[in-house]
Design a protein around this motif. Structure first.
Motif, PDB file in Angstrom:
ATOM      1  N   GLU A  99      33.926  41.764  41.989  1.00 48.13           N
ATOM      2  CA  GLU A  99      33.070  42.501  41.056  1.00 48.13           C
ATOM      3  C   GLU A  99      31.831  43.066  41.746  1.00 48.13           C
ATOM      4  O   GLU A  99      31.517  44.243  41.586  1.00 48.13           O
ATOM      5  N   ILE A 100      31.137  42.229  42.531  1.00 47.00           N
ATOM      6  CA  ILE A 100      29.899  42.755  43.128  1.00 47.00           C
ATOM      7  C   ILE A 100      30.197  43.811  44.195  1.00 47.00           C
ATOM      8  O   ILE A 100      29.413  44.725  44.398  1.00 47.00           O
ATOM      9  N   MET A 101      31.342  43.707  44.869  1.00 48.34           N
ATOM     10  CA  MET A 101      31.669  44.724  45.865  1.00 48.34           C
ATOM     11  C   MET A 101      32.104  46.022  45.192  1.00 48.34           C
ATOM     12  O   MET A 101      32.024  47.098  45.773  1.00 48.34           O
ATOM     13  N   HIS A 102      32.586  45.913  43.971  1.00 47.99           N
ATOM     14  CA  HIS A 102      33.071  47.100  43.267  1.00 47.99           C
ATOM     15  C   HIS A 102      31.912  47.890  42.665  1.00 47.99           C
ATOM     16  O   HIS A 102      31.783  49.090  42.873  1.00 47.99           O
ATOM     17  N   ILE A 103      31.048  47.178  41.913  1.00 39.87           N
ATOM     18  CA  ILE A 103      29.953  47.922  41.280  1.00 39.87           C
ATOM     19  C   ILE A 103      28.670  47.860  42.085  1.00 39.87           C
ATOM     20  O   ILE A 103      27.719  48.552  41.774  1.00 39.87           O
ATOM     21  N   GLY A 104      28.622  46.987  43.101  1.00 38.76           N
ATOM     22  CA  GLY A 104      27.471  46.989  43.994  1.00 38.76           C
ATOM     23  C   GLY A 104      26.306  46.123  43.568  1.00 38.76           C
ATOM     24  O   GLY A 104      25.287  46.075  44.232  1.00 38.76           O
ATOM     25  N   PHE A 105      26.438  45.415  42.430  1.00 36.60           N
ATOM     26  CA  PHE A 105      25.368  44.500  42.011  1.00 36.60           C
ATOM     27  C   PHE A 105      25.975  43.468  41.080  1.00 36.60           C
ATOM     28  O   PHE A 105      27.142  43.578  40.687  1.00 36.60           O
ATOM     29  N   PHE A 106      25.192  42.445  40.729  1.00 38.22           N
ATOM     30  CA  PHE A 106      25.668  41.444  39.776  1.00 38.22           C
ATOM     31  C   PHE A 106      25.237  41.878  38.386  1.00 38.22           C
ATOM     32  O   PHE A 106      24.045  41.987  38.103  1.00 38.22           O
ATOM     33  N   PRO A 107      26.204  42.164  37.503  1.00 41.66           N
ATOM     34  CA  PRO A 107      25.847  42.741  36.205  1.00 41.66           C
ATOM     35  C   PRO A 107      25.306  41.697  35.231  1.00 41.66           C
ATOM     36  O   PRO A 107      25.494  40.487  35.423  1.00 41.66           O
ATOM     37  N   ALA A 108      24.636  42.181  34.182  1.00 43.03           N
ATOM     38  CA  ALA A 108      24.088  41.270  33.173  1.00 43.03           C
ATOM     39  C   ALA A 108      25.219  40.540  32.445  1.00 43.03           C
ATOM     40  O   ALA A 108      25.068  39.397  32.040  1.00 43.03           O
ATOM     41  N   ASN A 109      26.337  41.218  32.264  1.00 36.99           N
ATOM     42  CA  ASN A 109      27.495  40.579  31.633  1.00 36.99           C
ATOM     43  C   ASN A 109      28.680  40.600  32.581  1.00 36.99           C
ATOM     44  O   ASN A 109      29.547  41.469  32.488  1.00 36.99           O
ATOM     45  N   PRO A 110      28.720  39.648  33.516  1.00 36.22           N
ATOM     46  CA  PRO A 110      29.801  39.654  34.499  1.00 36.22           C
ATOM     47  C   PRO A 110      31.126  39.271  33.865  1.00 36.22           C
ATOM     48  O   PRO A 110      31.168  38.745  32.746  1.00 36.22           O
ATOM     49  N   ILE A 111      32.217  39.539  34.587  1.00 33.24           N
ATOM     50  CA  ILE A 111      33.541  39.108  34.133  1.00 33.24           C
ATOM     51  C   ILE A 111      33.579  37.596  34.205  1.00 33.24           C
ATOM     52  O   ILE A 111      33.365  37.009  35.262  1.00 33.24           O
ATOM     53  N   LYS A 112      33.820  36.957  33.070  1.00 36.02           N
ATOM     54  CA  LYS A 112      33.876  35.495  33.056  1.00 36.02           C
ATOM     55  C   LYS A 112      35.309  35.034  32.861  1.00 36.02           C
ATOM     56  O   LYS A 112      36.186  35.821  32.524  1.00 36.02           O
ATOM     57  N   GLY A 113      35.535  33.750  33.070  1.00 29.62           N
ATOM     58  CA  GLY A 113      36.849  33.172  32.800  1.00 29.62           C
ATOM     59  C   GLY A 113      37.797  33.200  33.984  1.00 29.62           C
ATOM     60  O   GLY A 113      38.887  32.633  33.914  1.00 29.62           O
ATOM     61  N   LEU A 114      37.399  33.872  35.092  1.00 33.63           N
ATOM     62  CA  LEU A 114      38.305  33.936  36.246  1.00 33.63           C
ATOM     63  C   LEU A 114      38.573  32.543  36.809  1.00 33.63           C
ATOM     64  O   LEU A 114      39.662  32.256  37.288  1.00 33.63           O
ATOM     65  N   GLY A 115      37.570  31.670  36.739  1.00 33.82           N
ATOM     66  CA  GLY A 115      37.729  30.329  37.285  1.00 33.82           C
ATOM     67  C   GLY A 115      38.764  29.527  36.520  1.00 33.82           C
ATOM     68  O   GLY A 115      39.625  28.878  37.105  1.00 33.82           O
ATOM     69  N   PHE A 116      38.685  29.596  35.186  1.00 38.02           N
ATOM     70  CA  PHE A 116      39.647  28.842  34.374  1.00 38.02           C
ATOM     71  C   PHE A 116      41.049  29.416  34.543  1.00 38.02           C
ATOM     72  O   PHE A 116      42.027  28.684  34.679  1.00 38.02           O
ATOM     73  N   THR A 117      41.142  30.758  34.538  1.00 39.43           N
ATOM     74  CA  THR A 117      42.447  31.360  34.750  1.00 39.43           C
ATOM     75  C   THR A 117      42.962  31.009  36.139  1.00 39.43           C
ATOM     76  O   THR A 117      44.161  30.811  36.327  1.00 39.43           O
ATOM     77  N   GLY A 118      42.050  30.911  37.108  1.00 39.09           N
ATOM     78  CA  GLY A 118      42.445  30.543  38.463  1.00 39.09           C
ATOM     79  C   GLY A 118      43.122  29.185  38.502  1.00 39.09           C
ATOM     80  O   GLY A 118      44.097  28.984  39.227  1.00 39.09           O
ATOM     81  N   ILE A 119      42.607  28.244  37.705  1.00 41.34           N
ATOM     82  CA  ILE A 119      43.240  26.922  37.640  1.00 41.34           C
ATOM     83  C   ILE A 119      44.673  27.072  37.140  1.00 41.34           C
ATOM     84  O   ILE A 119      45.612  26.499  37.689  1.00 41.34           O
ATOM     85  N   ALA A 120      44.829  27.887  36.091  1.00 40.48           N
ATOM     86  CA  ALA A 120      46.167  28.117  35.540  1.00 40.48           C
ATOM     87  C   ALA A 120      47.073  28.757  36.588  1.00 40.48           C
ATOM     88  O   ALA A 120      48.239  28.387  36.729  1.00 40.48           O
ATOM     89  N   VAL A 121      46.514  29.702  37.326  1.00 37.61           N
ATOM     90  CA  VAL A 121      47.293  30.403  38.352  1.00 37.61           C
ATOM     91  C   VAL A 121      47.753  29.423  39.431  1.00 37.61           C
ATOM     92  O   VAL A 121      48.900  29.466  39.885  1.00 37.61           O
ATOM     93  N   ALA A 122      46.849  28.515  39.823  1.00 39.56           N
ATOM     94  CA  ALA A 122      47.219  27.523  40.834  1.00 39.56           C
ATOM     95  C   ALA A 122      48.331  26.620  40.318  1.00 39.56           C
ATOM     96  O   ALA A 122      49.269  26.285  41.040  1.00 39.56           O
ATOM     97  N   LEU A 123      48.235  26.230  39.056  1.00 41.52           N
ATOM     98  CA  LEU A 123      49.257  25.349  38.478  1.00 41.52           C
ATOM     99  C   LEU A 123      50.603  26.058  38.428  1.00 41.52           C
ATOM    100  O   LEU A 123      51.629  25.503  38.803  1.00 41.52           O
ATOM    101  N   LEU A 124      50.572  27.309  37.954  1.00 40.84           N
ATOM    102  CA  LEU A 124      51.820  28.070  37.837  1.00 40.84           C
ATOM    103  C   LEU A 124      52.425  28.294  39.223  1.00 40.84           C
ATOM    104  O   LEU A 124      53.636  28.233  39.400  1.00 40.84           O
ATOM    105  N   GLY A 125      51.561  28.535  40.210  1.00 35.25           N
ATOM    106  CA  GLY A 125      52.042  28.790  41.565  1.00 35.25           C
ATOM    107  C   GLY A 125      52.275  27.530  42.373  1.00 35.25           C
ATOM    108  O   GLY A 125      52.541  27.630  43.573  1.00 35.25           O
ATOM    109  N   ARG A 126      52.181  26.395  41.742  1.00 30.54           N
ATOM    110  CA  ARG A 126      52.454  25.115  42.386  1.00 30.54           C
ATOM    111  C   ARG A 126      51.640  24.890  43.649  1.00 30.54           C
ATOM    112  O   ARG A 126      52.121  24.287  44.610  1.00 30.54           O
ATOM    113  N   ASN A 127      50.437  25.413  43.709  1.00 37.93           N
ATOM    114  CA  ASN A 127      49.536  25.235  44.848  1.00 37.93           C
ATOM    115  C   ASN A 127      50.100  25.792  46.151  1.00 37.93           C
ATOM    116  O   ASN A 127      49.616  25.473  47.229  1.00 37.93           O
ATOM    117  N   HIS A 128      51.139  26.583  46.047  1.00 37.09           N
ATOM    118  CA  HIS A 128      51.761  27.147  47.243  1.00 37.09           C
ATOM    119  C   HIS A 128      51.170  28.531  47.503  1.00 37.09           C
ATOM    120  O   HIS A 128      51.018  29.322  46.572  1.00 37.09           O
TER     121      HIS A 128
END
Lengths: 373, 418
Positions: free
Chosen positions: A275-304
């Motif tokens: 996000e910061i590399m795309h828009i060039g700064f940290f916005p007031a309302n950043p994209i949230k939830g990537l961390g929680f979805t990341g956990i799901a992604v790791a589980l689905l991908g079996r940590n591989h």
């Protein structure tokens, strides 16, 4: 001893995620029918759009942070550590990195490296703290990272956004403060449009493939090498399987916990880059939830390392499709969120069933071997 | 003198509470505000504490049966949506019922994954937390958008169930007769500490929602059910030593199911309460803001016991309740000093037990808070929002090793594998 044949192992490995996918498609079809939409039309729209180059770029852009977050969570999982705090770690790391990145003047390569390093250090420090609490004070990392998430998101980040927004980025349209001070051009990763346009065709105006994709690839390769090809990775996996045995084997369990948490947090720190590399700064309302979805992604991908790639792509595809459904009106766009939830729940159940089937198979193979002797 | 730990739980926690109120009174005098122990502060503390209490009690049923439930947050989210929808469509009480059912369904999902399929409890909980907002979002897009005043992220006004003031103690009415107001009278005497305590008590007894009353009564009910009945004994053995329960002929899976479904039901009730006019009066996406997790924290703070959960819920609800009314920040500022003094007390406690590291650590943290207090006059308003989480961390840092979770909490149990 007779080993289990490869095809059997492979089918056991793939059966679970495929079954989970089919189950979630089935479930969401039922939901769609009940809500009066045609599932076939919805899926047709989703795939039709996904086959376009521009949509593929969107999917890759979305999958990039999800993949990095997935690897971050997976590093913890490999050691039976639940780093639920990826969410807080990446947001905190991103705002500090964006702010410090905007304050310094460096040459292009150095500047980007500096921003990435800051992000990794902040993420590592924040999650390493949870690791430290675990080994010195006996605080369960699930609880401490949940608490640290809340402290980071509704406390530190909320405070820093306001503090650093003064004199920060201004939206030209409304002339309002929209984020921290913009990072100079030298601190931004260039987009990869040259590659895409070289390979395929001219992209539509405004579409760009994020350069952070390269970082994600590096993270994936690094993760593979670290876990499978280094002493540290071996220790990590050994401590995860049996910390007592690993300890006897000379792996200090406490140091491993702190190291694994810190490493997981360091990678988590990179999630916000896209996000910061795309828009060039940290916005007031950043994209949230990537961390929680990341956990799901790791589980689905079996940590591989490769499994997480597919998981991230599937989740990104669904995220992007939600916009498509909104556009074509074939179904309620929210169906994709349900699909994501069902996939992850079905996947963990399927993996558990597959694990038990595999154990049974191994026990049977071992018993046959015994008889043969 | 008897040691504190030998006293009955209710008495011990009352003493802690009295100590806390004394501390607040002293700090409030120093800070020159009356907001820390005012009637309205106590009222909003209770309102904020109820969802935390219900989620914490929910966690208690689940974890006493041996299933860790970090899906409480997701079940609470289901509760907010179903609670609001039920209340708007069928009336306030049906809203509470709908919220309970919605949460219980989330609990059932968690039970199927963890008990029947043996999935790791944390993983299943994470999955429930991801699925729940998806479900509510979809339901909103299908149902709320068709209700006038509703949209994909929020509902129209939600009706409430009504409230009552306790007679005699806080001046409630019986029929047409307004009873005497004991605590109200004491509260206006301006007697140091006694009046402050009376104000807080009057606050938690004035215009109490019926749901609040039920929630508070659930504390003794839970204590009785889990520690004084055969059902409770059986449920708890599933969390301590399921194999032993199995040897006794108990259907361990069934009890785990019951525990987790009750857990979801209570979290759902918490959600319905959040959507009710007691707190929001509206369904709003994302309105739980991690309170399911704070319920979990209250459970740990309370050492997996009902009265302890109540104590934790009030403690964590307090800063939230104060924060909303603290416009000039004086109360928030005062709470820094409360933290400093609390940590100093921990340091003394650790010193008497000759725990050197704990003493030094507590003193150092106490010093940092004291320094912060004396060098500033205002605090950023985010401070009060994160205070509950900071308290949880501090409690865990100093007392994690003294807590005793159920012995088989979070462990995978398979029937007949012992």
């Amino acid at each position: 001893m007779k080993a289990i044949p490869l095809w059997k192992r492979a089918s056991l490995l793939l059966a679970a995620p495929v079954a989970a996918l089919i189950f979630s498609i089935l479930m969401s079809s039922i939901v769609l029918v009940l809500s009066g939409s045609s599932p076939l039309r919805a899926y047709a729209d989703m795939f039709e759009h996904a086959s376009r180059l521009e949509t593929m770029i969107d999917i890759l852009n979305r999958a990039t942070p999800l993949y990095i977050a997935g690897v971050a969570a997976a590093i913890g999982f490999r050691m039976n550590l639940f780093n639920i705090g990826v969410e807080g770690q990446y947001l905190l790391a991103a705002i500090v990195a964006a702010h410090l990145g905007a304050m310094v003047t460096l040459t292009p390569v150095l500047h980007v490296t500096f921003i990435m390093l800051v992000a990794m250090v902040v993420g590592a420090a924040y999650s390493g703290f949870a690791g430290l609490l675990k080994v010195t004070r006996g605080v369960n990392e699930v609880i401490s990272t949940i608490m640290l998430n809340a402290i980071a998101i509704s406390g530190l980040v909320a405070y820093l956004v306001r503090l650093w927004q003064a004199g920060g980025a201004i939206d030209p349209g409304s002339a309002q403060q929209v984020g921290t001070t913009p990072i100079p051009e030298s601190g931004l990763l260039p987009d990869l449009n040259v590659v895409v346009e070289g390979l395929f065709r001219e992209l539509r105006q405004g579409k760009e493939l994020t350069g952070v994709l390269l970082v994600a690839i590096l993270v994936g390769v690094g993760y593979h090498v670290l876990v499978n090809r280094t002493r540290f990775g071996f220790d990590l996996r050994a401590s995860g399987i049996n910390p007592f045995a690993a300890n006897v084997g000379g792996v200090p369990p406490k140091r491993m916990v702190v190291a694994a948490m810190a490493l997981s947090g360091a990678i988590a720190g990179l999630v916000g880059l896209s996000e910061i590399m795309h828009i060039g700064f940290f916005p007031a309302n950043p994209i949230k939830g990537l961390g929680f979805t990341g956990i799901a992604v790791a589980l689905l991908g079996r940590n591989h390392p490769l499994g997480i790639v597919f998981a991230a792509l599937i989740f990104a595809f669904l995220d992007v499709s939600s916009g498509v459904l909104q556009f074509t009106g074939a179904a309620s766009r929210e169906i994709v969120v349900i699909m994501q939830g069902v996939i992850i729940l079905a996947a963990v159940v399927a993996y558990e069933i597959a694990r038990r089937a595999r154990e049974k198979e191994e026990a049977r193979a071992a018993a046959e071997a015994m008889v043969a002797v | 003198m008897k040691r504190l730990s030998e006293l009955p739980a209710w008495l011990r926690w009352s003493l802690y509470a009295a100590g806390g109120v004394l501390l607040l009174t002293v700090v409030q005098t120093l800070e020159g505000t009356d907001r820390l122990t005012s009637v309205t502060s106590a009222q909003s503390m209770l309102r904020w504490a109820i969802p935390i209490l219900l989620a914490g009690l929910g966690g208690l049923y689940s974890e006493r049966a041996g299933v860790v439930n970090i899906g409480l947050e997701g079940m609470m989210i289901l509760g907010t949506w179903f609670g609001a929808w039920g209340a708007i469509t069928y009336g306030a009480w049906w809203g509470i019922v709908a919220g309970i059912i919605g949460g219980a369904l989330g609990g059932l999902l968690h039970a199927v994954a963890t008990v029947t399929f043996g999935v790791d409890h944390i993983i299943s909980g994470v999955a429930v937390n991801i699925l729940a907002p998806g479900i509510t979002r979809f339901l909103s897009s299908e149902i709320l958008t068709n209700i006038p005043g509703g949209s994909i992220t929020q509902s129209p006004r939600v009706p409430g169930v009504g409230s009552a003031t306790i007679p005699f103690l806080a001046g409630g009415t019986i029929g047409n007769w307004t009873t005497p107001d004991l605590f109200g009278w004491l509260g206006t005497r301006e007697w140091f500490f006694i009046s402050d305590f009376a104000n807080l008590l009057k606050g938690v007894m004035t215009r109490v929602s019926w749901v609040t009353l039920i929630a508070v009564l659930l504390v003794p009910l839970t204590a009785w059910l889990l520690w004084r009945t055969r059902f409770g004994l059986r449920l708890r053995i599933c969390g301590e030593r399921p194999e032993a329960g199995e040897a006794q002929g108990i259907d361990v899976y069934r009890y785990k199911y019951i525990g987790v479904v009750i857990s979801g039901a209570l979290a759902g009730m918490a959600g319905a309460f959040i959507a009710s006019p007691e707190l929001s009066g509206i369904y709003l996406e994302g309105q739980t803001t991690g309170r399911g997790f704070i319920g979990l924290a209250a459970l740990i703070f309370g050492n997996w016991r009902p009265i302890g959960v109540l104590g934790g819920a009030l403690l964590f609800g307090y800063p939230f309740g104060i924060g909303l009314r603290d416009l000039d920040g004086s109360a928030s500022h005062g709470l820094i000093l409360v933290n400093a003094i609390g940590l100093a007390a921990v340091a003394i406690w650790a010193f008497t037990r000759s725990k050197r590291t704990d003493t030094v650590l507590a003193l150092a943290l106490s010093g940092i808070f004291a320094l912060w207090y004396f060098t500033t006059d205002v605090v950023p308003d985010v401070w009060i929002n994160i205070l509950p989480f900071v308290i949880v961390l501090l409690v865990l840092i100093f007392f994690a090793q003294r807590l005793r979770p159920p012995a088989a909490d979070g462990l995978r149990y398979r029937k007949g594998q012992t």
